[in-house]
Design a protein around this motif. Structure first.
Motif, PDB file in Angstrom:
ATOM      1  N   ARG A   1      61.272 -29.269  81.409  1.00  0.00           N
ATOM      2  CA  ARG A   1      60.565 -29.060  80.141  1.00  0.00           C
ATOM      3  C   ARG A   1      59.516 -30.149  79.961  1.00  0.00           C
ATOM      4  N   ARG A   2      58.452 -30.037  80.706  1.00  0.00           N
ATOM      5  CA  ARG A   2      57.361 -31.006  80.563  1.00  0.00           C
ATOM      6  C   ARG A   2      56.042 -30.372  80.976  1.00  0.00           C
ATOM      7  N   GLY A   3      54.970 -30.915  80.401  1.00  0.00           N
ATOM      8  CA  GLY A   3      53.635 -30.467  80.758  1.00  0.00           C
ATOM      9  C   GLY A   3      53.459 -28.972  80.605  1.00  0.00           C
ATOM     10  N   GLY A   4      52.763 -28.383  81.550  1.00  0.00           N
ATOM     11  CA  GLY A   4      52.536 -26.946  81.508  1.00  0.00           C
ATOM     12  C   GLY A   4      53.481 -26.171  82.404  1.00  0.00           C
ATOM     13  N   LEU A   5      54.592 -26.789  82.797  1.00  0.00           N
ATOM     14  CA  LEU A   5      55.508 -26.120  83.718  1.00  0.00           C
ATOM     15  C   LEU A   5      56.151 -24.882  83.096  1.00  0.00           C
ATOM     16  N   THR A   6      56.521 -24.989  81.824  1.00  0.00           N
ATOM     17  CA  THR A   6      57.141 -23.828  81.174  1.00  0.00           C
ATOM     18  C   THR A   6      56.148 -22.674  81.064  1.00  0.00           C
ATOM     19  N   ASP A   7      54.887 -22.991  80.804  1.00  0.00           N
ATOM     20  CA  ASP A   7      53.871 -21.939  80.736  1.00  0.00           C
ATOM     21  C   ASP A   7      53.638 -21.322  82.118  1.00  0.00           C
ATOM     22  N   LEU A   8      53.578 -22.170  83.148  1.00  0.00           N
ATOM     23  CA  LEU A   8      53.324 -21.691  84.506  1.00  0.00           C
ATOM     24  C   LEU A   8      54.436 -20.762  84.979  1.00  0.00           C
ATOM     25  N   TYR A   9      55.669 -21.252  84.938  1.00  0.00           N
ATOM     26  CA  TYR A   9      56.772 -20.461  85.490  1.00  0.00           C
ATOM     27  C   TYR A   9      57.209 -19.351  84.547  1.00  0.00           C
ATOM     28  N   GLY A  10      57.041 -19.577  83.240  1.00  0.00           N
ATOM     29  CA  GLY A  10      57.323 -18.511  82.288  1.00  0.00           C
ATOM     30  C   GLY A  10      56.350 -17.355  82.469  1.00  0.00           C
ATOM     31  N   GLY A  11      55.078 -17.684  82.727  1.00  0.00           N
ATOM     32  CA  GLY A  11      54.077 -16.650  82.965  1.00  0.00           C
ATOM     33  C   GLY A  11      54.339 -15.890  84.253  1.00  0.00           C
ATOM     34  N   ASN A  12      54.722 -16.625  85.304  1.00  0.00           N
ATOM     35  CA  ASN A  12      55.051 -15.965  86.569  1.00  0.00           C
ATOM     36  C   ASN A  12      56.241 -15.023  86.411  1.00  0.00           C
ATOM     37  N   LEU A  13      57.235 -15.473  85.664  1.00  0.00           N
ATOM     38  CA  LEU A  13      58.425 -14.655  85.465  1.00  0.00           C
ATOM     39  C   LEU A  13      58.108 -13.408  84.649  1.00  0.00           C
ATOM     40  N   ALA A  14      57.241 -13.559  83.638  1.00  0.00           N
ATOM     41  CA  ALA A  14      56.861 -12.412  82.814  1.00  0.00           C
ATOM     42  C   ALA A  14      56.062 -11.395  83.611  1.00  0.00           C
ATOM     43  N   ALA A  15      55.273 -11.871  84.585  1.00  0.00           N
ATOM     44  CA  ALA A  15      54.450 -10.972  85.391  1.00  0.00           C
ATOM     45  C   ALA A  15      55.189 -10.443  86.614  1.00  0.00           C
ATOM     46  N   PHE A  16      56.400 -10.913  86.829  1.00  0.00           N
ATOM     47  CA  PHE A  16      57.178 -10.500  88.009  1.00  0.00           C
ATOM     48  C   PHE A  16      57.533  -9.026  87.898  1.00  0.00           C
ATOM     49  N   ASP A  17      57.048  -8.227  88.847  1.00  0.00           N
ATOM     50  CA  ASP A  17      57.277  -6.784  88.783  1.00  0.00           C
ATOM     51  C   ASP A  17      58.434  -6.319  89.661  1.00  0.00           C
ATOM     52  N   GLY A  18      59.145  -7.261  90.237  1.00  0.00           N
ATOM     53  CA  GLY A  18      60.304  -6.927  91.052  1.00  0.00           C
ATOM     54  C   GLY A  18      61.594  -7.162  90.292  1.00  0.00           C
TER      55      GLY A  18
END
Length: 202
Positions: free
Chosen positions: A144-161
């Motif tokens: 929980r630091r920097g933009g890591l939550t935005d980065l990985y949260g965004g990847n997870l939200a866009a994950f189509d598998g």
């Protein structure tokens, strides 16, 4: 080998499998599906050549060097069950592989980079070793630091598998829990591992 930076589509075409998952590599592989070269090979590949190709699949897919692969092989020989299956299961249990299988990144190299940069914790402890082998009950968190939550949260939200069946993913807390060990049917790489075992046993 563990940090291959060359043309990824070329590797996909040469090995006849989607080893590198990036959009550019996938598009280039679809555009030119044949193996690199002026024309398709005339002679049939030898058994040794086929074995080498299958070994290269494992090395490129999981980002392993020759010494790392042989270390996994030696460990698998002393484990219960089929040696080839144990090899692939150990590769799937790598921390960078778990991060990719959970949908936190788009590719395995991206997952490896994130782990090596210390973006994740395992059971509350800092970990930057991509080759770490996870166990049942391990909990992986995004820091929980920097933009890591935005980065990985965004990847997870866009994950189509779909995340691997042996992992439970909490998208709200950005957390992965290992609920069981992967089995043979959970392995994501299409490879003739028996040929690799025979090659490494020489």
């Amino acid at each position: 080998m563990s940090r291959y930076t060359g043309p990824k589509a070329r590797i996909n075409r040469r090995l006849g499998a989607m080893i590198f998952e990036s959009a550019g590599a996938a598009k280039a592989s679809d555009r030119r599906p044949n193996a690199p070269g002026m024309a398709p090979p005339v002679r049939k590949m030898s058994t040794y050549g086929e074995s080498m190709r299958e070994k290269q699949k494992i090395k490129y897919y999981y980002g392993l060097g020759e010494r790392q692969l042989r270390r996994v092989f030696e460990h698998s020989k002393h484990a219960e069950g089929d040696t080839g299956t144990q090899m692939l299961v150990l590769c799937e249990r790598r921390l960078d592989s778990v991060v990719r299988l959970a949908g936190f990144t788009k590719t395995r190299p991206q997952a490896r980079q994130g782990v090596c940069h210390g973006h994740f914790t395992v059971n509350g402890r800092h970990c930057d070793v991509a080759s770490m082998t996870v166990r049942v009950g391990d909990v992986i968190h995004v820091k929980r630091r920097g933009g890591l939550t935005d980065l990985y949260g965004g990847n997870l939200a866009a994950f189509d598998g779909q995340a691997a069946d042996w992992l439970h993913v909490d998208s709200e807390r950005l957390m992965i829990t290992v609920t069981r060990l992967p089995a043979k049917e959970d392995v994501t790489l299409p490879v003739n591992v028996q040929m690799v075992v025979e090659l490494l046993s020489r």
